[in-house]
Motif scaffolding. Structure first.
Motif, mmCIF file in Angstrom:
data_model
loop_
_atom_site.group_PDB
_atom_site.id
_atom_site.type_symbol
_atom_site.label_atom_id
_atom_site.label_comp_id
_atom_site.label_asym_id
_atom_site.label_seq_id
_atom_site.Cartn_x
_atom_site.Cartn_y
_atom_site.Cartn_z
ATOM 1 N N TYR A 47 3.214 -12.367 0.307
ATOM 2 C CA TYR A 47 1.975 -12.602 1.390
ATOM 3 C C TYR A 47 2.046 -13.457 2.344
ATOM 4 O O TYR A 47 0.822 -14.178 2.511
ATOM 5 C CB TYR A 47 0.659 -12.572 0.406
ATOM 6 C CG TYR A 47 0.208 -11.267 -0.123
ATOM 7 C CD1 TYR A 47 -0.143 -10.223 0.814
ATOM 8 C CD2 TYR A 47 0.410 -10.846 -1.440
ATOM 9 C CE1 TYR A 47 -0.586 -8.971 0.375
ATOM 10 C CE2 TYR A 47 -0.049 -9.682 -1.843
ATOM 11 C CZ TYR A 47 -0.470 -8.783 -1.063
ATOM 12 O OH TYR A 47 -0.849 -7.541 -1.386
ATOM 13 N N ALA A 63 -6.349 -4.353 -6.131
ATOM 14 C CA ALA A 63 -7.337 -3.731 -6.896
ATOM 15 C C ALA A 63 -7.072 -2.457 -7.723
ATOM 16 O O ALA A 63 -7.387 -2.411 -8.751
ATOM 17 C CB ALA A 63 -8.491 -3.328 -5.934
ATOM 18 N N GLN A 64 -6.086 -1.648 -6.993
ATOM 19 C CA GLN A 64 -5.703 -0.215 -7.715
ATOM 20 C C GLN A 64 -4.684 -0.495 -8.741
ATOM 21 O O GLN A 64 -4.806 0.147 -9.810
ATOM 22 C CB GLN A 64 -4.840 0.635 -6.482
ATOM 23 C CG GLN A 64 -5.986 0.984 -5.246
ATOM 24 C CD GLN A 64 -5.078 1.766 -4.455
ATOM 25 O OE1 GLN A 64 -4.618 2.649 -4.654
ATOM 26 N NE2 GLN A 64 -5.095 1.396 -3.226
ATOM 27 N N ALA A 100 1.033 -1.246 -0.041
ATOM 28 C CA ALA A 100 0.047 -0.068 -0.062
ATOM 29 C C ALA A 100 0.751 1.186 -0.071
ATOM 30 O O ALA A 100 0.206 2.242 -0.749
ATOM 31 C CB ALA A 100 -0.952 0.026 1.202
ATOM 32 N N GLU A 158 -11.704 -12.126 -4.709
ATOM 33 C CA GLU A 158 -12.592 -11.085 -4.457
ATOM 34 C C GLU A 158 -12.321 -9.624 -4.848
ATOM 35 O O GLU A 158 -13.037 -8.720 -5.132
ATOM 36 C CB GLU A 158 -13.286 -11.126 -2.890
ATOM 37 C CG GLU A 158 -13.961 -12.628 -2.411
ATOM 38 C CD GLU A 158 -14.133 -12.681 -1.154
ATOM 39 O OE1 GLU A 158 -14.044 -11.379 -0.568
ATOM 40 O OE2 GLU A 158 -14.611 -13.561 -0.685
ATOM 41 N N ILE A 159 -11.118 -9.356 -4.804
ATOM 42 C CA ILE A 159 -10.318 -8.110 -5.100
ATOM 43 C C ILE A 159 -10.382 -7.914 -6.534
ATOM 44 O O ILE A 159 -10.441 -6.902 -7.307
ATOM 45 C CB ILE A 159 -9.033 -7.871 -4.301
ATOM 46 C CG1 ILE A 159 -9.419 -8.079 -2.747
ATOM 47 C CG2 ILE A 159 -8.539 -6.704 -4.649
ATOM 48 C CD1 ILE A 159 -10.276 -7.175 -2.385
ATOM 49 N N GLU A 195 -10.064 -15.364 -1.258
ATOM 50 C CA GLU A 195 -9.923 -13.939 -0.744
ATOM 51 C C GLU A 195 -9.385 -13.121 -1.751
ATOM 52 O O GLU A 195 -10.046 -12.026 -2.029
ATOM 53 C CB GLU A 195 -9.253 -13.815 0.582
ATOM 54 C CG GLU A 195 -9.507 -12.604 1.303
ATOM 55 C CD GLU A 195 -8.548 -12.728 2.736
ATOM 56 O OE1 GLU A 195 -8.431 -11.771 3.273
ATOM 57 O OE2 GLU A 195 -7.926 -13.703 3.110
ATOM 58 N N ALA A 196 -8.260 -13.381 -2.106
ATOM 59 C CA ALA A 196 -7.777 -12.153 -3.229
ATOM 60 C C ALA A 196 -8.624 -12.115 -4.434
ATOM 61 O O ALA A 196 -8.720 -11.242 -5.106
ATOM 62 C CB ALA A 196 -6.409 -12.773 -3.500
ATOM 63 N N ASN A 199 -2.654 -6.391 3.497
ATOM 64 C CA ASN A 199 -3.963 -7.105 2.853
ATOM 65 C C ASN A 199 -3.655 -7.086 1.346
ATOM 66 O O ASN A 199 -2.865 -6.573 0.719
ATOM 67 C CB ASN A 199 -5.189 -6.700 3.215
ATOM 68 C CG ASN A 199 -5.429 -5.129 2.971
ATOM 69 O OD1 ASN A 199 -5.122 -4.510 2.058
ATOM 70 N ND2 ASN A 199 -6.263 -4.421 4.026
ATOM 71 N N PHE A 200 -4.824 -7.740 0.515
ATOM 72 C CA PHE A 200 -4.995 -7.447 -0.818
ATOM 73 C C PHE A 200 -5.553 -6.501 -1.505
ATOM 74 O O PHE A 200 -5.451 -6.373 -2.692
ATOM 75 C CB PHE A 200 -5.532 -8.870 -1.225
ATOM 76 C CG PHE A 200 -4.939 -10.385 -0.968
ATOM 77 C CD1 PHE A 200 -3.760 -10.387 -1.167
ATOM 78 C CD2 PHE A 200 -5.889 -11.197 -0.262
ATOM 79 C CE1 PHE A 200 -3.253 -11.863 -0.664
ATOM 80 C CE2 PHE A 200 -5.333 -12.366 0.309
ATOM 81 C CZ PHE A 200 -4.212 -12.561 -0.121
ATOM 82 N N GLU A 201 -5.536 -5.318 -0.609
ATOM 83 C CA GLU A 201 -6.423 -4.315 -1.223
ATOM 84 C C GLU A 201 -5.710 -3.590 -2.355
ATOM 85 O O GLU A 201 -6.201 -2.920 -3.356
ATOM 86 C CB GLU A 201 -6.923 -3.172 -0.217
ATOM 87 C CG GLU A 201 -8.074 -3.727 0.797
ATOM 88 C CD GLU A 201 -9.221 -4.050 -0.106
ATOM 89 O OE1 GLU A 201 -9.615 -3.039 -1.164
ATOM 90 O OE2 GLU A 201 -10.031 -4.707 0.449
ATOM 91 N N PRO A 202 -4.396 -3.346 -2.084
ATOM 92 C CA PRO A 202 -3.635 -2.785 -3.135
ATOM 93 C C PRO A 202 -3.648 -3.418 -4.539
ATOM 94 O O PRO A 202 -3.394 -2.538 -5.748
ATOM 95 C CB PRO A 202 -2.075 -2.777 -2.718
ATOM 96 C CG PRO A 202 -2.048 -2.968 -1.187
ATOM 97 C CD PRO A 202 -3.440 -3.622 -1.060
#
Length: 382
Positions: free
Chosen positions: A280, A293-294, A262, A331-332, A328-329, A288-291
Protein backbone atom coordinates in the motif's frame (compact mmCIF):
# COMPACT_ATOMS: atom_id res chain seq x y z
CA UNK A 1 -12.80 -24.90 4.94
CA UNK A 2 -11.72 -24.77 8.56
CA UNK A 3 -11.19 -21.23 9.89
CA UNK A 4 -7.88 -20.95 11.74
CA UNK A 5 -7.53 -19.40 15.18
CA UNK A 6 -6.01 -15.94 15.52
CA UNK A 7 -2.33 -16.57 16.19
CA UNK A 8 -0.39 -13.81 14.42
CA UNK A 9 0.06 -11.12 17.07
CA UNK A 10 2.84 -8.95 15.64
CA UNK A 11 2.10 -5.30 15.02
CA UNK A 12 5.21 -4.86 12.86
CA UNK A 13 7.28 -7.16 10.74
CA UNK A 14 9.58 -7.24 7.71
CA UNK A 15 8.78 -8.95 4.44
CA UNK A 16 11.94 -11.05 4.44
CA UNK A 17 14.69 -10.04 2.03
CA UNK A 18 17.51 -7.62 2.83
CA UNK A 19 20.27 -6.00 0.79
CA UNK A 20 23.23 -8.32 0.39
CA UNK A 21 26.60 -7.01 1.60
CA UNK A 22 29.22 -6.59 -1.11
CA UNK A 23 31.23 -9.56 0.21
CA UNK A 24 28.26 -11.86 -0.31
CA UNK A 25 27.45 -10.47 -3.76
CA UNK A 26 31.02 -11.20 -4.80
CA UNK A 27 30.86 -14.67 -3.28
CA UNK A 28 27.86 -15.65 -5.44
CA UNK A 29 30.04 -15.13 -8.52
CA UNK A 30 33.20 -16.59 -7.00
CA UNK A 31 31.59 -19.89 -6.04
CA UNK A 32 29.87 -20.15 -9.44
CA UNK A 33 33.22 -19.79 -11.26
CA UNK A 34 35.12 -22.03 -8.84
CA UNK A 35 37.23 -19.20 -7.45
CA UNK A 36 36.12 -20.22 -3.95
CA UNK A 37 34.82 -23.56 -2.66
CA UNK A 38 31.29 -24.24 -1.47
CA UNK A 39 32.59 -24.42 2.10
CA UNK A 40 34.23 -21.01 1.73
CA UNK A 41 31.01 -19.59 0.31
CA UNK A 42 28.99 -21.04 3.21
CA UNK A 43 31.33 -19.38 5.71
CA UNK A 44 30.87 -16.00 3.99
CA UNK A 45 27.11 -16.49 3.88
CA UNK A 46 26.91 -17.52 7.55
CA UNK A 47 28.94 -14.51 8.63
CA UNK A 48 26.63 -12.23 6.66
CA UNK A 49 23.50 -13.86 8.13
CA UNK A 50 24.85 -13.63 11.66
CA UNK A 51 25.58 -9.93 11.20
CA UNK A 52 22.13 -9.39 9.69
CA UNK A 53 20.29 -11.10 12.55
CA UNK A 54 22.16 -8.98 15.08
CA UNK A 55 21.10 -5.83 13.20
CA UNK A 56 17.48 -7.01 12.89
CA UNK A 57 17.26 -7.55 16.62
CA UNK A 58 19.08 -4.30 17.38
CA UNK A 59 16.47 -2.46 15.30
CA UNK A 60 13.65 -3.94 17.35
CA UNK A 61 12.43 -6.75 15.10
CA UNK A 62 10.92 -9.70 16.96
CA UNK A 63 10.69 -11.73 13.75
CA UNK A 64 13.92 -12.22 11.86
CA UNK A 65 14.86 -13.83 8.57
CA UNK A 66 18.18 -14.75 7.03
CA UNK A 67 17.57 -11.97 4.52
CA UNK A 68 17.21 -14.60 1.79
CA UNK A 69 21.00 -14.49 1.64
CA UNK A 70 20.97 -18.19 0.70
CA UNK A 71 19.59 -17.40 -2.77
CA UNK A 72 20.08 -15.07 -5.69
CA UNK A 73 16.39 -14.93 -6.58
CA UNK A 74 13.46 -15.03 -4.16
CA UNK A 75 11.69 -17.95 -5.83
CA UNK A 76 13.94 -19.63 -8.42
CA UNK A 77 16.48 -21.03 -5.96
CA UNK A 78 13.84 -22.81 -3.88
CA UNK A 79 12.17 -24.42 -6.89
CA UNK A 80 15.55 -25.31 -8.43
CA UNK A 81 16.38 -27.30 -5.30
CA UNK A 82 13.43 -29.68 -5.72
CA UNK A 83 13.91 -33.10 -7.25
CA UNK A 84 12.86 -33.32 -10.87
CA UNK A 85 13.78 -29.69 -11.61
CA UNK A 86 16.61 -28.65 -13.92
CA UNK A 87 18.10 -25.16 -14.28
CA UNK A 88 18.12 -23.55 -17.74
CA UNK A 89 20.77 -20.77 -17.81
CA UNK A 90 19.31 -17.36 -18.68
CA UNK A 91 15.97 -18.99 -19.38
CA UNK A 92 13.77 -16.61 -17.42
CA UNK A 93 13.11 -13.03 -18.54
CA UNK A 94 10.68 -10.36 -17.36
CA UNK A 95 10.46 -6.64 -18.01
CA UNK A 96 9.97 -4.53 -14.89
CA UNK A 97 8.88 -1.09 -16.08
CA UNK A 98 11.85 -0.90 -18.45
CA UNK A 99 14.26 -2.89 -16.28
CA UNK A 100 14.83 -6.34 -17.78
CA UNK A 101 15.45 -9.23 -15.41
CA UNK A 102 17.37 -12.12 -16.95
CA UNK A 103 17.75 -15.10 -14.63
CA UNK A 104 17.99 -18.86 -14.72
CA UNK A 105 14.90 -20.62 -15.96
CA UNK A 106 13.54 -23.99 -14.88
CA UNK A 107 12.24 -27.13 -16.53
CA UNK A 108 11.35 -30.61 -15.39
CA UNK A 109 13.69 -33.52 -16.10
CA UNK A 110 11.40 -35.95 -14.32
CA UNK A 111 8.42 -35.86 -12.01
CA UNK A 112 8.42 -33.13 -9.37
CA UNK A 113 9.39 -34.50 -5.97
CA UNK A 114 10.33 -33.50 -2.43
CA UNK A 115 14.06 -33.04 -1.85
CA UNK A 116 15.03 -34.27 1.64
CA UNK A 117 18.48 -32.73 1.17
CA UNK A 118 17.20 -29.35 0.01
CA UNK A 119 19.82 -26.73 0.98
CA UNK A 120 17.13 -24.50 2.50
CA UNK A 121 16.82 -26.97 5.39
CA UNK A 122 20.50 -26.61 6.30
CA UNK A 123 20.22 -22.84 5.94
CA UNK A 124 17.30 -22.75 8.36
CA UNK A 125 19.14 -24.93 10.86
CA UNK A 126 21.91 -22.34 10.94
CA UNK A 127 19.44 -19.46 11.37
CA UNK A 128 17.66 -21.36 14.13
CA UNK A 129 20.97 -22.01 15.90
CA UNK A 130 21.82 -18.29 16.22
CA UNK A 131 18.39 -16.98 17.29
CA UNK A 132 18.46 -14.83 20.41
CA UNK A 133 16.00 -15.74 23.15
CA UNK A 134 12.47 -14.51 22.49
CA UNK A 135 12.98 -13.96 18.76
CA UNK A 136 10.92 -15.73 16.10
CA UNK A 137 12.48 -17.03 12.88
CA UNK A 138 10.64 -16.74 9.59
CA UNK A 139 11.38 -18.65 6.38
CA UNK A 140 10.11 -17.37 3.04
CA UNK A 141 9.51 -19.63 0.06
CA UNK A 142 7.44 -19.07 -3.08
CA UNK A 143 3.82 -20.13 -3.05
CA UNK A 144 3.02 -22.92 -5.54
CA UNK A 145 1.24 -20.41 -7.80
CA UNK A 146 4.09 -19.85 -10.31
CA UNK A 147 4.12 -23.59 -11.07
CA UNK A 148 0.53 -23.39 -12.29
CA UNK A 149 0.87 -20.83 -15.08
CA UNK A 150 1.25 -21.90 -18.70
CA UNK A 151 2.33 -19.94 -21.76
CA UNK A 152 4.50 -16.81 -21.67
CA UNK A 153 4.17 -16.40 -17.88
CA UNK A 154 5.05 -20.01 -17.08
CA UNK A 155 7.97 -20.81 -14.80
CA UNK A 156 7.95 -24.49 -15.78
CA UNK A 157 6.24 -25.13 -19.10
CA UNK A 158 7.12 -28.74 -19.91
CA UNK A 159 5.24 -30.60 -17.17
CA UNK A 160 3.20 -32.45 -19.82
CA UNK A 161 6.39 -34.29 -20.82
CA UNK A 162 6.18 -36.23 -17.55
CA UNK A 163 2.52 -36.11 -16.51
CA UNK A 164 -0.42 -37.77 -18.21
CA UNK A 165 -2.81 -35.32 -16.58
CA UNK A 166 -2.91 -31.88 -14.97
CA UNK A 167 -4.42 -33.50 -11.86
CA UNK A 168 -1.34 -35.71 -11.39
CA UNK A 169 0.94 -32.68 -11.68
CA UNK A 170 -1.09 -30.75 -9.10
CA UNK A 171 -1.03 -33.75 -6.76
CA UNK A 172 2.78 -33.83 -6.86
CA UNK A 173 3.01 -30.08 -6.24
CA UNK A 174 0.81 -30.51 -3.16
CA UNK A 175 2.88 -33.43 -1.91
CA UNK A 176 6.15 -31.50 -2.36
CA UNK A 177 4.87 -28.53 -0.36
CA UNK A 178 3.37 -30.67 2.38
CA UNK A 179 6.56 -32.68 2.85
CA UNK A 180 8.79 -29.60 2.65
CA UNK A 181 6.77 -27.66 5.21
CA UNK A 182 6.58 -30.69 7.49
CA UNK A 183 10.37 -30.98 7.41
CA UNK A 184 10.79 -27.30 8.29
CA UNK A 185 8.42 -27.85 11.21
CA UNK A 186 10.43 -30.87 12.41
CA UNK A 187 13.53 -28.64 12.39
CA UNK A 188 11.80 -26.11 14.65
CA UNK A 189 10.22 -23.61 12.25
CA UNK A 190 6.94 -22.09 13.46
CA UNK A 191 6.47 -19.28 10.91
CA UNK A 192 6.54 -19.70 7.14
CA UNK A 193 5.68 -17.17 4.44
CA UNK A 194 4.52 -18.16 0.96
CA UNK A 195 5.46 -15.27 -1.32
CA UNK A 196 2.89 -14.93 -4.09
CA UNK A 197 3.32 -12.10 -6.63
CA UNK A 198 1.96 -14.51 -9.24
CA UNK A 199 -1.45 -14.20 -7.62
CA UNK A 200 -1.80 -10.82 -9.33
CA UNK A 201 -0.33 -12.37 -12.46
CA UNK A 202 -3.72 -13.08 -13.97
CA UNK A 203 -4.13 -9.30 -14.31
CA UNK A 204 -0.84 -8.78 -16.21
CA UNK A 205 -0.83 -8.47 -20.01
CA UNK A 206 2.27 -10.71 -20.16
CA UNK A 207 0.20 -13.58 -18.73
CA UNK A 208 -2.12 -13.38 -21.73
CA UNK A 209 -5.25 -14.02 -19.69
CA UNK A 210 -7.22 -10.85 -20.33
CA UNK A 211 -10.50 -10.77 -22.20
CA UNK A 212 -13.82 -12.56 -22.00
CA UNK A 213 -12.47 -15.50 -24.00
CA UNK A 214 -10.13 -16.34 -21.10
CA UNK A 215 -12.65 -16.13 -18.25
CA UNK A 216 -13.02 -19.90 -17.95
CA UNK A 217 -9.23 -20.39 -18.05
CA UNK A 218 -8.71 -17.77 -15.33
CA UNK A 219 -11.45 -19.26 -13.15
CA UNK A 220 -9.89 -22.72 -13.43
CA UNK A 221 -6.44 -21.39 -12.52
CA UNK A 222 -7.81 -19.50 -9.52
CA UNK A 223 -9.64 -22.62 -8.32
CA UNK A 224 -6.38 -24.58 -8.53
CA UNK A 225 -4.51 -21.91 -6.55
CA UNK A 226 -7.17 -21.80 -3.83
CA UNK A 227 -7.43 -25.57 -3.55
CA UNK A 228 -3.66 -26.08 -3.29
CA UNK A 229 -3.12 -23.41 -0.65
CA UNK A 230 -6.12 -24.52 1.40
CA UNK A 231 -4.84 -28.10 1.43
CA UNK A 232 -1.27 -27.07 2.25
CA UNK A 233 -2.41 -25.04 5.25
CA UNK A 234 -5.05 -27.56 6.40
CA UNK A 235 -2.52 -30.39 6.49
CA UNK A 236 0.09 -28.44 8.49
CA UNK A 237 0.33 -28.30 12.30
CA UNK A 238 -2.06 -25.79 13.86
CA UNK A 239 0.71 -23.84 15.60
CA UNK A 240 2.59 -23.10 12.37
CA UNK A 241 1.99 -19.49 11.33
CA UNK A 242 1.26 -19.09 7.61
CA UNK A 243 1.74 -15.71 5.96
CA UNK A 244 1.72 -14.59 2.36
CA UNK A 245 3.16 -11.57 0.58
CA UNK A 246 1.29 -10.39 -2.50
CA UNK A 247 3.05 -7.74 -4.58
CA UNK A 248 3.47 -6.47 -8.12
CA UNK A 249 7.02 -7.62 -8.52
CA UNK A 250 10.21 -5.97 -7.35
CA UNK A 251 13.46 -5.64 -9.29
CA UNK A 252 15.87 -2.70 -9.10
CA UNK A 253 13.12 -0.59 -7.50
CA UNK A 254 10.75 -1.34 -10.39
CA UNK A 255 7.51 -3.32 -10.47
CA UNK A 256 5.67 -5.41 -13.03
CA UNK A 257 2.40 -3.60 -12.43
CA UNK A 258 -0.86 -5.47 -12.39
CA UNK A 259 -4.31 -5.05 -10.92
CA UNK A 260 -5.44 -4.05 -7.46
CA UNK A 261 -6.39 -6.36 -4.61
CA UNK A 262 -10.02 -5.68 -5.50
CA UNK A 263 -9.42 -7.59 -8.74
CA UNK A 264 -8.52 -10.78 -6.84
CA UNK A 265 -10.46 -10.31 -3.60
CA UNK A 266 -12.67 -13.31 -4.49
CA UNK A 267 -9.49 -15.41 -4.35
CA UNK A 268 -7.95 -13.79 -1.26
CA UNK A 269 -11.02 -14.31 0.88
CA UNK A 270 -10.71 -18.07 0.33
CA UNK A 271 -7.10 -18.29 1.51
CA UNK A 272 -6.86 -19.14 5.24
CA UNK A 273 -3.60 -17.33 5.96
CA UNK A 274 -2.75 -15.98 9.40
CA UNK A 275 -1.21 -12.85 7.86
CA UNK A 276 -1.45 -11.10 4.50
CA UNK A 277 1.47 -8.79 3.66
CA UNK A 278 -0.07 -6.31 1.22
CA UNK A 279 1.45 -3.42 -0.71
CA UNK A 280 0.00 0.00 0.00
CA UNK A 281 2.89 2.36 -0.70
CA UNK A 282 1.30 3.69 -3.91
CA UNK A 283 -2.42 4.47 -3.42
CA UNK A 284 -3.00 5.06 -7.14
CA UNK A 285 -1.59 1.66 -8.09
CA UNK A 286 -2.59 -0.31 -5.01
CA UNK A 287 -6.16 0.88 -4.56
CA UNK A 288 -7.90 1.52 -1.26
CA UNK A 289 -8.41 -0.58 1.87
CA UNK A 290 -11.94 -1.71 0.99
CA UNK A 291 -10.90 -5.25 -0.08
CA UNK A 292 -9.66 -5.86 3.48
CA UNK A 293 -13.25 -5.79 4.75
CA UNK A 294 -14.29 -8.61 2.41
CA UNK A 295 -11.27 -10.74 3.28
CA UNK A 296 -11.79 -10.06 7.00
CA UNK A 297 -15.37 -11.27 6.89
CA UNK A 298 -14.24 -14.56 5.38
CA UNK A 299 -10.96 -14.86 7.35
CA UNK A 300 -11.56 -13.12 10.71
CA UNK A 301 -8.33 -14.55 12.14
CA UNK A 302 -6.13 -12.87 9.54
CA UNK A 303 -3.90 -9.88 10.19
CA UNK A 304 -3.30 -7.49 7.31
CA UNK A 305 0.29 -6.28 7.46
CA UNK A 306 0.13 -2.99 5.62
CA UNK A 307 3.10 -2.34 3.36
CA UNK A 308 2.99 1.44 3.69
CA UNK A 309 6.75 2.03 3.74
CA UNK A 310 8.24 1.63 0.28
CA UNK A 311 11.48 -0.24 -0.36
CA UNK A 312 11.74 1.23 -3.85
CA UNK A 313 13.14 4.62 -2.82
CA UNK A 314 15.18 5.96 0.10
CA UNK A 315 12.75 8.78 0.92
CA UNK A 316 11.37 8.28 4.44
CA UNK A 317 7.63 8.37 4.97
CA UNK A 318 6.47 10.78 7.72
CA UNK A 319 5.34 8.92 10.82
CA UNK A 320 2.15 10.99 11.12
CA UNK A 321 1.16 10.12 7.55
CA UNK A 322 1.73 6.43 8.23
CA UNK A 323 -0.35 6.59 11.41
CA UNK A 324 -3.13 8.32 9.51
CA UNK A 325 -3.18 5.49 6.94
CA UNK A 326 -3.21 2.82 9.64
CA UNK A 327 -6.15 4.48 11.39
CA UNK A 328 -7.88 4.82 8.03
CA UNK A 329 -7.52 1.06 7.55
CA UNK A 330 -8.77 0.54 11.12
CA UNK A 331 -12.08 2.01 10.02
CA UNK A 332 -12.39 -0.98 7.68
CA UNK A 333 -11.13 -3.79 9.95
CA UNK A 334 -10.27 -3.83 13.68
CA UNK A 335 -6.87 -2.45 14.68
CA UNK A 336 -6.01 -5.85 16.20
CA UNK A 337 -6.19 -7.25 12.67
CA UNK A 338 -3.62 -4.79 11.33
CA UNK A 339 0.15 -4.58 11.33
CA UNK A 340 2.84 -2.53 9.59
CA UNK A 341 5.75 -3.43 7.36
CA UNK A 342 7.66 -2.30 4.34
CA UNK A 343 5.83 -2.71 1.05
CA UNK A 344 8.17 -5.46 -0.14
CA UNK A 345 11.55 -6.93 0.66
CA UNK A 346 14.66 -4.90 -0.04
CA UNK A 347 16.20 -7.42 -2.42
CA UNK A 348 13.99 -9.87 -4.28
CA UNK A 349 17.12 -10.64 -6.26
CA UNK A 350 20.77 -10.44 -5.24
CA UNK A 351 21.07 -7.08 -7.04
CA UNK A 352 18.71 -5.43 -4.57
CA UNK A 353 16.73 -2.22 -4.78
CA UNK A 354 18.20 1.25 -5.27
CA UNK A 355 18.91 1.99 -1.61
CA UNK A 356 21.97 1.83 0.59
CA UNK A 357 22.13 -0.46 3.61
CA UNK A 358 21.91 2.59 5.89
CA UNK A 359 18.74 3.73 4.11
CA UNK A 360 17.35 0.23 4.46
CA UNK A 361 17.72 0.36 8.24
CA UNK A 362 16.20 3.85 8.36
CA UNK A 363 13.14 2.33 6.66
CA UNK A 364 12.91 -0.46 9.23
CA UNK A 365 13.34 2.03 12.05
CA UNK A 366 10.35 4.09 10.90
CA UNK A 367 8.25 0.90 10.69
CA UNK A 368 9.12 -0.06 14.26
CA UNK A 369 8.72 3.44 15.71
CA UNK A 370 5.40 4.04 13.98
CA UNK A 371 3.94 0.70 15.02
CA UNK A 372 5.02 1.07 18.64
CA UNK A 373 3.52 4.53 18.86
CA UNK A 374 0.33 3.59 17.01
CA UNK A 375 -0.45 0.47 19.00
CA UNK A 376 0.82 2.12 22.20
CA UNK A 377 3.00 -0.88 22.92
CA UNK A 378 6.71 -1.07 23.60
CA UNK A 379 6.88 -4.60 22.20
CA UNK A 380 5.46 -6.53 19.28
CA UNK A 381 2.58 -8.19 21.15
CA UNK A 382 -0.66 -6.78 22.51
Amino acid sequence: MKVRQHQYFYTYDSVGSFLRPDSLKAAYQQVATGEISQDEFTEIEHNAVQDLVQKEVAHGLHVVSDGEFNRENFFLDFLAGLNGVEVVPDGFKLNFSGQELVADGLKLNGKLAYAPDHPFFTDFEFLHSILPLGVQAKVTIPAPTPLLFEGDFAVIDNYRDFYASRADYLADILKVYQQTINRFYELGLRYIQLDDPWLLGVTLPVAGMQGAENEERVEKLEDEIVSLIQEIIASAPDDLIFATHICRGNFHSSSLGGGTYASIVHVLQQLPYDAFFMEYDDPQADGNFEPLAQIHRAQPQAVFVLGLVTTKSPQLEPKRALQHQILEAAEIVPLRNLGLSTQCGFASTADGNDLTEQQQWHKLAIVVQTARDTWRADACHF
